[in-house]
Write an enzyme that holds these catalytic residues in place. Sequence first.
Site, PDB file in Angstrom:
ATOM      1  N   ASN A  91      10.758 -64.527 -53.234  1.00 44.87           N
ATOM      2  CA  ASN A  91      11.732 -63.443 -53.300  1.00 44.87           C
ATOM      3  C   ASN A  91      11.544 -62.403 -52.199  1.00 44.87           C
ATOM      4  O   ASN A  91      12.483 -61.682 -51.861  1.00 44.87           O
ATOM      5  CB  ASN A  91      11.634 -62.757 -54.671  1.00 44.87           C
ATOM      6  CG  ASN A  91      12.389 -61.459 -54.726  1.00 44.87           C
ATOM      7  OD1 ASN A  91      13.615 -61.439 -54.756  1.00 44.87           O
ATOM      8  ND2 ASN A  91      11.658 -60.347 -54.714  1.00 44.87           N
ATOM      9  N   TYR A 154      19.478 -61.145 -40.897  1.00 38.11           N
ATOM     10  CA  TYR A 154      19.323 -61.396 -42.332  1.00 38.11           C
ATOM     11  C   TYR A 154      20.126 -62.616 -42.772  1.00 38.11           C
ATOM     12  O   TYR A 154      19.602 -63.515 -43.459  1.00 38.11           O
ATOM     13  CB  TYR A 154      19.777 -60.159 -43.101  1.00 38.11           C
ATOM     14  CG  TYR A 154      19.756 -60.295 -44.602  1.00 38.11           C
ATOM     15  CD1 TYR A 154      18.583 -60.123 -45.318  1.00 38.11           C
ATOM     16  CD2 TYR A 154      20.925 -60.581 -45.307  1.00 38.11           C
ATOM     17  CE1 TYR A 154      18.569 -60.239 -46.708  1.00 38.11           C
ATOM     18  CE2 TYR A 154      20.913 -60.688 -46.689  1.00 38.11           C
ATOM     19  CZ  TYR A 154      19.740 -60.520 -47.381  1.00 38.11           C
ATOM     20  OH  TYR A 154      19.726 -60.643 -48.751  1.00 38.11           O
TER      21      TYR A 154
END
Length: 250
Positions: A91, A154
């Site tokens: 994560n 990203y």
Amino acid sequence: MLDLTGTTTLVTGASGGIGRGIALRFAEAGSAVAVHYHRDSASASAVVGRIEEDGGTAKAFAADLSDDGECRGLVAATMAWSGRLDTLVNNAGVQPVEPLPGMSADAWRAVLATNLTSAFSCTQAAAEVMTGGGSVVHIASIEAAHPAPGHAHYSSAKAALVMHARAAALEYGPRGLRVNSVSPGLIDRPGLGEDWPDGVGRWRAAAPLGRLGTPADVANACLFLASPLAAWITGQDLTVDGGVSTRPAW
């Protein structure tokens, strides 16, 4: 089928936000949880405290996941603490906003190192100790398929993360290791509506289910993929976005 009693789960980036929600959900299902953090030891300790207050088992571990050696050290520390590792949830990540024109190579590399290479290193290390099989879940994003301005690094990292899950599923499958990804949409956090009211409004208007996601929504998807209910599911990306991806762009 969602009882994970007797298992151990390592959640990276678990000191807050989505990671905190995932750690709490796996603990609720009975798994012992290794709570990874980078710098925020107080928040990680708070997650551990919450789990222990609810009768669960957890421990916080610090590591800089941009360093391959620390990724391997995190897995080793988890094994030394628990003696087993059944699920890894990758994560940890960062989401800076920076226009692509003029973006430095160092800024590009930093995002890929934290969001992508860390998952590569942690997965490789975890696979070496998951000798009886197990589950790895990458937290990707709907931006893997729908880039946003200022998020070129990203979005690229998340797209690569989805493909890494598929490639790892292919190569680690014969060992009994399943690898999948979860791609969340906009996940609520305290103050988000005040910080970005127009964006939150546009999201709610576009989402068929009419709301933002919560860390629990993402956590439930991860729990499903780690559970026996998903025993024949690997190499897949599970979109958790309230239906926004169904909205036509024209």
